[in-house]
Structures are given as structure tokens and as C-alpha cells.
Scaffold this motif. Structure first.
Motif, short mmCIF file in Angstrom:
data_model
loop_
_atom_site.label_atom_id
_atom_site.label_comp_id
_atom_site.label_asym_id
_atom_site.label_seq_id
_atom_site.Cartn_x
_atom_site.Cartn_y
_atom_site.Cartn_z
N UNK A 48 30.97 35.73 38.15
CA UNK A 48 31.63 36.81 38.69
C UNK A 48 32.20 36.62 40.19
N UNK A 49 33.24 36.53 40.53
CA UNK A 49 33.44 36.59 42.11
C UNK A 49 33.81 38.06 42.45
N UNK A 50 33.12 38.38 43.42
CA UNK A 50 33.40 39.80 43.84
C UNK A 50 33.14 39.82 45.46
N UNK A 51 33.34 40.91 46.00
CA UNK A 51 33.09 41.13 47.54
C UNK A 51 31.96 40.47 48.00
N UNK A 61 29.24 42.95 34.49
CA UNK A 61 30.23 42.19 33.67
C UNK A 61 29.67 41.29 32.46
N UNK A 62 28.56 40.75 32.80
CA UNK A 62 27.96 39.84 31.99
C UNK A 62 27.95 40.32 30.40
N UNK A 63 27.58 41.47 30.17
CA UNK A 63 27.71 41.55 28.94
C UNK A 63 28.80 42.01 28.32
N UNK A 64 29.79 42.46 29.14
CA UNK A 64 31.17 42.59 28.59
C UNK A 64 31.95 41.31 28.37
N UNK A 65 31.73 40.52 29.15
CA UNK A 65 32.15 38.91 29.04
C UNK A 65 31.71 38.40 27.90
N UNK A 127 44.49 41.79 40.95
CA UNK A 127 44.68 41.07 39.80
C UNK A 127 43.27 40.55 39.55
N UNK A 128 43.09 40.41 38.10
CA UNK A 128 41.74 39.63 37.97
C UNK A 128 42.07 38.65 36.87
N UNK A 129 41.20 37.56 37.02
CA UNK A 129 41.43 36.22 36.03
C UNK A 129 40.01 36.14 35.28
N UNK A 130 40.25 36.10 33.92
CA UNK A 130 39.15 35.64 33.33
C UNK A 130 39.48 34.10 32.80
N UNK A 160 37.18 46.07 33.57
CA UNK A 160 36.35 46.06 32.49
C UNK A 160 36.84 46.34 31.17
N UNK A 161 37.88 47.07 30.99
CA UNK A 161 38.63 47.50 29.84
C UNK A 161 39.50 46.39 29.67
N UNK A 162 39.86 45.56 30.36
CA UNK A 162 40.88 44.44 30.28
C UNK A 162 40.40 43.08 29.75
N UNK A 163 38.75 42.98 30.01
CA UNK A 163 38.32 41.65 29.53
C UNK A 163 38.52 41.55 28.09
N UNK A 164 38.13 42.21 27.24
CA UNK A 164 38.32 41.89 25.88
C UNK A 164 39.66 41.54 25.50
N UNK A 165 40.83 42.35 25.91
CA UNK A 165 42.42 41.99 25.71
C UNK A 165 42.33 40.56 26.09
N UNK A 166 42.02 40.14 27.40
CA UNK A 166 42.09 38.97 27.79
C UNK A 166 41.29 37.87 27.11
N UNK A 167 40.26 38.11 26.51
CA UNK A 167 39.59 37.07 25.65
C UNK A 167 40.49 36.86 24.76
N UNK A 168 41.06 37.89 23.95
CA UNK A 168 41.73 37.72 22.86
C UNK A 168 43.04 37.02 23.03
N UNK A 169 43.69 37.23 24.01
CA UNK A 169 44.96 36.63 24.42
C UNK A 169 44.58 35.18 24.80
N UNK A 170 43.40 34.70 25.32
CA UNK A 170 43.20 33.31 25.85
C UNK A 170 42.83 32.73 24.44
#
Length: 180
Positions: A48-51, A61-65, A127-130, A160-170
Motif C-alpha cells: 500500500x502506497x501512503x504518505x 488495508x492488508x486484511x481488507x485487500x 483517487x485510489x487504485x487497486x 476501505x469501503x471501495x476495495x471489495x467493489x473494486x476487486x469485483x469490478x476487476x
């Protein structure tokens, strides 16, 4: 007459709105890849790239991803194994701020200063990218990769809430049925 029209023009704010991307998804894979040969997967450290820079296996984020991407990998027919999987799963989460020009305001015509006073208003969009990369360790090559970019709220921990949706879309149009 010129002063009245200049005042009328000066009272108008011109909005310039940059396009908001409500989620872009891209996937890549070599043509002719036989996905039926892949039955298992092993995780590489998530990044995860953060500040603070790139963090491996970030405790937030690891458990969510892993949960979101793992669910999709199982949905397409792959099974997780602790080591020696047919595929290695590499995932990175990226966060970025994109500047956006909101408006240009003309405050008025001032002949003493040879022109008009101009103000700009802007903001930063988050913006966030998975990105997910499936690697064949025998070939040492990527056999499939996908990425989803989403706009994020500006609150701490946004995304955090967008990670599952992004994974589904990928994985929505994953080519082939692994393990079958």
C-alpha cells in the motif's frame, strides 16, 4: 455603456469542471493464455502506497485487500495454498490527489490598474487504485493483471469501503475458468 457590460461580465463566474471518473477498470493478459491450468494461488506481500511510502502487509488495508481479492479468486475457481501455488498474487493499493480547477472568477474591471482582477478556485480530488497481478512462477511472467481506479472521500481511511467493489469490478470479466 462599455462600463455596464464590463461590470455585467465581471459579475459572472465561469465554472470549469474536470471530468470525475466514477471508476475505471483495465485488465491485461497475453492472448492464448490457458487459464484452465491454474488451480491454486499463493499470496505475495500486499503493498500500500501512503504518505509514509510503500508499506508491505499494512495492518489496516492488508486484511481488507486479501479478503476482497481472495473472495474473487475463489469465485473464479482458484484455491489458496500457503506456498507453491500455480499463481502468485501481487496486489498494490495506491492513493493520489488530483488537482481540479473549479472556477475562474472575474471580480471587476479597474481602468486604473489596466485590467480585471481574477481569482481561481480549486480543490484536490482523492483517487485510489487497486492493482492485481497474477504471476506464473514457472514462467516468471504475468499471466493476467487488472486495475481499478475510484474516486475517494477525503476522510481518513477513505477507500476501505471501495476495495471489495473494486476487486469485483476487476475480476468481473475474467477470461477463462481456472481450475476447470
Amino acid at each position: 455603456m462599455k462600463l455596464k457590460s464590463a461590470t455585467a461580465i465581471a459579475a459572472i463566474g465561469i465554472s470549469v469542471v474536470a471530468p470525475c471518473f466514477a471508476g475505471k477498470v483495465k485488465t491485461w493478459f497475453p492472448r492464448g493464455t490457458d487459464f484452465s491450468q491454474y488451480k491454486t494461488y499463493t499470496w505475495l506481500p500486499t503493498k500500500v502506497l501512503g504518505k509514509a511510502g510503500i508499506v508491505e502487509n499494512d495492518p489496516t488495508f492488508d486484511p481488507i485487500i486479501r479478503g476482497a481479492v481472495g473472495k474473487e479468486l475463489q469465485r473464479i475457481g482458484l484455491k489458496e495454498v500457503p506456498q507453491g501455488g500455480d499463481l502468485q498474487v501481487s496486489v498494490i493499493g495506491l492513493g493520489t490527489s488530483v488537482p481540479q480547477l473549479e472556477a475562474v472568477m472575474f471580480a471587476g474591471y479597474d481602468p486604473a490598474n489596466w485590467g480585471t482582477t481574477t481569482f481561481t478556485m480549486g480543490r484536490y480530488n482523492k483517487e485510489g487504485t487497486l492493482a492485481v497481478n497474477l504471476i506464473d512462477p514457472k514462467l516468471n511472467k504475468s499471466v493476467w493483471a487488472g486495475a481499478a481506479t475510484e474516486t475517494l472521500k477525503t476522510t481518513p481511511g477513505a477507500g476501505k469501503e471501495k476495495i471489495p467493489v473494486a476487486a469485483q469490478r476487476i475480476f468481473k470479466d475474467f477470461p477463462g475458468k481456472p481450475g476447470k
